[in-house]
Design a protein around this motif. Structure first.
Motif, PDB file in Angstrom:
ATOM      1  N   ALA A  62      22.230  22.238  15.330  1.00  0.00           N
ATOM      2  CA  ALA A  62      22.501  20.943  14.710  1.00  0.00           C
ATOM      3  C   ALA A  62      21.461  20.715  13.633  1.00  0.00           C
ATOM      4  N   LYS A  63      21.886  20.713  12.367  1.00  0.00           N
ATOM      5  CA  LYS A  63      20.950  20.487  11.270  1.00  0.00           C
ATOM      6  C   LYS A  63      20.728  18.993  11.119  1.00  0.00           C
ATOM      7  N   LEU A  64      19.498  18.574  11.419  1.00  0.00           N
ATOM      8  CA  LEU A  64      19.147  17.157  11.397  1.00  0.00           C
ATOM      9  C   LEU A  64      17.769  16.981  10.783  1.00  0.00           C
ATOM     10  N   PRO A  65      17.524  15.879  10.065  1.00  0.00           N
ATOM     11  CA  PRO A  65      16.163  15.594   9.626  1.00  0.00           C
ATOM     12  C   PRO A  65      15.233  15.519  10.841  1.00  0.00           C
ATOM     13  N   TRP A  66      13.961  15.849  10.624  1.00  0.00           N
ATOM     14  CA  TRP A  66      13.008  15.955  11.744  1.00  0.00           C
ATOM     15  C   TRP A  66      12.953  14.678  12.580  1.00  0.00           C
ATOM     16  N   GLY A  67      12.849  13.531  11.919  1.00  0.00           N
ATOM     17  CA  GLY A  67      12.772  12.276  12.662  1.00  0.00           C
ATOM     18  C   GLY A  67      14.031  12.015  13.470  1.00  0.00           C
ATOM     19  N   ARG A  68      15.202  12.300  12.878  1.00  0.00           N
ATOM     20  CA  ARG A  68      16.473  12.112  13.588  1.00  0.00           C
ATOM     21  C   ARG A  68      16.569  13.080  14.764  1.00  0.00           C
ATOM     22  N   ALA A  69      16.078  14.296  14.573  1.00  0.00           N
ATOM     23  CA  ALA A  69      16.117  15.278  15.659  1.00  0.00           C
ATOM     24  C   ALA A  69      15.305  14.784  16.856  1.00  0.00           C
ATOM     25  N   LEU A  70      14.135  14.215  16.599  1.00  0.00           N
ATOM     26  CA  LEU A  70      13.321  13.672  17.688  1.00  0.00           C
ATOM     27  C   LEU A  70      14.040  12.521  18.389  1.00  0.00           C
ATOM     28  N   THR A  71      14.724  11.699  17.612  1.00  0.00           N
ATOM     29  CA  THR A  71      15.485  10.595  18.208  1.00  0.00           C
ATOM     30  C   THR A  71      16.593  11.122  19.114  1.00  0.00           C
ATOM     31  N   GLU A  72      17.263  12.179  18.671  1.00  0.00           N
ATOM     32  CA  GLU A  72      18.331  12.763  19.489  1.00  0.00           C
ATOM     33  C   GLU A  72      17.769  13.425  20.748  1.00  0.00           C
ATOM     34  N   MET A  73      16.574  13.998  20.642  1.00  0.00           N
ATOM     35  CA  MET A  73      15.917  14.544  21.839  1.00  0.00           C
ATOM     36  C   MET A  73      15.619  13.421  22.835  1.00  0.00           C
ATOM     37  N   GLN A  74      15.196  12.292  22.314  1.00  0.00           N
ATOM     38  CA  GLN A  74      14.871  11.163  23.172  1.00  0.00           C
ATOM     39  C   GLN A  74      16.107  10.651  23.899  1.00  0.00           C
ATOM     40  N   GLY A  75      17.242  10.628  23.203  1.00  0.00           N
ATOM     41  CA  GLY A  75      18.464  10.123  23.801  1.00  0.00           C
ATOM     42  C   GLY A  75      19.273  11.163  24.547  1.00  0.00           C
ATOM     43  N   GLY A  76      18.886  12.436  24.455  1.00  0.00           N
ATOM     44  CA  GLY A  76      19.639  13.483  25.134  1.00  0.00           C
ATOM     45  C   GLY A  76      20.828  13.979  24.348  1.00  0.00           C
ATOM     46  N   GLY A  77      20.878  13.678  23.055  1.00  0.00           N
ATOM     47  CA  GLY A  77      21.995  14.127  22.236  1.00  0.00           C
ATOM     48  C   GLY A  77      21.931  15.592  21.880  1.00  0.00           C
ATOM     49  N   VAL A  78      20.741  16.170  21.926  1.00  0.00           N
ATOM     50  CA  VAL A  78      20.547  17.607  21.723  1.00  0.00           C
ATOM     51  C   VAL A  78      19.665  18.121  22.850  1.00  0.00           C
ATOM     52  N   ASP A  79      19.621  19.430  22.995  1.00  0.00           N
ATOM     53  CA  ASP A  79      18.914  20.019  24.132  1.00  0.00           C
ATOM     54  C   ASP A  79      17.489  20.436  23.830  1.00  0.00           C
ATOM     55  N   VAL A  80      17.283  21.119  22.704  1.00  0.00           N
ATOM     56  CA  VAL A  80      15.977  21.730  22.448  1.00  0.00           C
ATOM     57  C   VAL A  80      15.579  21.588  20.981  1.00  0.00           C
ATOM     58  N   MET A  81      14.262  21.696  20.754  1.00  0.00           N
ATOM     59  CA  MET A  81      13.699  21.819  19.420  1.00  0.00           C
ATOM     60  C   MET A  81      12.594  22.855  19.472  1.00  0.00           C
ATOM     61  N   THR A  82      12.351  23.517  18.350  1.00  0.00           N
ATOM     62  CA  THR A  82      11.242  24.456  18.232  1.00  0.00           C
ATOM     63  C   THR A  82      10.216  23.899  17.254  1.00  0.00           C
ATOM     64  N   GLY A  83       9.071  24.570  17.165  1.00  0.00           N
ATOM     65  CA  GLY A  83       8.040  24.159  16.219  1.00  0.00           C
ATOM     66  C   GLY A  83       7.390  22.850  16.560  1.00  0.00           C
ATOM     67  N   LEU A  84       7.368  22.505  17.844  1.00  0.00           N
ATOM     68  CA  LEU A  84       6.818  21.228  18.283  1.00  0.00           C
ATOM     69  C   LEU A  84       5.348  21.351  18.648  1.00  0.00           C
ATOM     70  N   ALA A  85       4.506  20.542  18.011  1.00  0.00           N
ATOM     71  CA  ALA A  85       3.130  20.382  18.462  1.00  0.00           C
ATOM     72  C   ALA A  85       3.126  19.352  19.584  1.00  0.00           C
ATOM     73  N   PHE A  86       2.248  19.539  20.565  1.00  0.00           N
ATOM     74  CA  PHE A  86       2.235  18.619  21.705  1.00  0.00           C
ATOM     75  C   PHE A  86       1.679  17.263  21.290  1.00  0.00           C
ATOM     76  N   ARG A  87       2.411  16.217  21.653  1.00  0.00           N
ATOM     77  CA  ARG A  87       1.934  14.853  21.481  1.00  0.00           C
ATOM     78  C   ARG A  87       2.299  14.065  22.718  1.00  0.00           C
TER      79      ARG A  87
END
Length: 245
Positions: A62-87
């Motif tokens: 799913a090609k999404l802007p970075w901020g939108r991708a994080l939002t979808e991760m929060q809501g469960g709309g997508v499963d995984v992301m790569t290139g994540l620094a721990f916060r």
């Protein structure tokens, strides 16, 4: 090199996919994720193609802007992301794998001939500093509200604005910015500042805690560790860097 087609998910927020399907949210971040028409290539795609093979998953992009991708991760709309620094704030909704698959560091960049002015963190104060929104660099910078920061969507925009003297300094993750600078022929126009925070920016695979894959985190931990230990990451890194960064 892996080449994976992506789809724009019009209803990603409706819930994550079946457990045997893995939706990876991503954007352009060369050489890790490189968009080419309706496909993606890059180090992260090679990595996730192998992760999908070893976990018998069907990988979708799913090609999404970075901020939108994080939002979808929060809501469960997508499963995984790569290139994540721990916060810590992201860890409330993202389960990180135990082993980072790549390590970078943070660097500051200026137009050639100006870098010597930045020898300590305090030397940043007189300048506007360009950075990528929603990125994690290092704690002091991330939390510093006294600096005059200019947020943009992508590293490429940072480089373009620095070249146009829109700000005096940009911050970046060296394993990505160095690649872009070299590929675009700016190595004799942009240079790193002597000041370096000396931090390690570890890149992780992250799983949405609302995804069915969160229940398989142990399996993903095992696979990522295997790939690192086997030298798989070093091998695919050479395809993009010529040598491991």
């Amino acid at each position: 090199m892996c080449c994976v087609a992506f789809s724009f998910l019009l209803a990603v927020s409706a819930g994550a996919a079946r457990a045997d399907e893995m939706i990876m949210a991503t954007d352009d971040w060369p050489p890790f994720r490189i968009s080419e028409g309706d496909t993606f290539i890059g180090l992260d795609l090679d990595l996730m193609d192998e992760v999908a093979r070893r976990t018998e998953a069907e990988l979708r992009i799913a090609k999404l802007p970075w901020g939108r991708a994080l939002t979808e991760m929060q809501g469960g709309g997508v499963d995984v992301m790569t290139g994540l620094a721990f916060r810590p704030d992201r860890a409330e909704y993202i389960a990180y794998t135990d082993t980072p698959y790549f390590r970078c560091t943070t660097a500051f960049y200026t137009i050639k001939g100006q870098a010597d002015k930045i020898r300590s963190y305090e030397d940043l104060a007189p300048y506007q500093v360009g950075y990528v929104l929603h990125s994690a660099y290092f704690e002091r910078f991330d939390k510093d509200r006294s600096l005059d920061k200019v947020g943009v969507a992508q590293e490429q925009i940072l480089i373009d604005m620095l070249m146009k003297r829109r700000f005096g300094i940009m911050i970046g993750t060296d394993c990505q910015v160095d690649y872009l600078i070299k590929r675009q022929g700016f190595a004799d126009k942009i240079e790193k500042a002597p000041y370096n925070p000396g931090n390690s920016v570890d890149l992780y695979l992250g799983v949405s805690k609302k995804s069915g894959w969160a229940a398989k985190l142990d399996e993903l931990n095992r696979v990522i560790k295997e790939l690192v230990d086997e030298g798989f990451i070093d091998k695919i890194a050479k395809d993009y860097y010529g040598t491991h960064s």
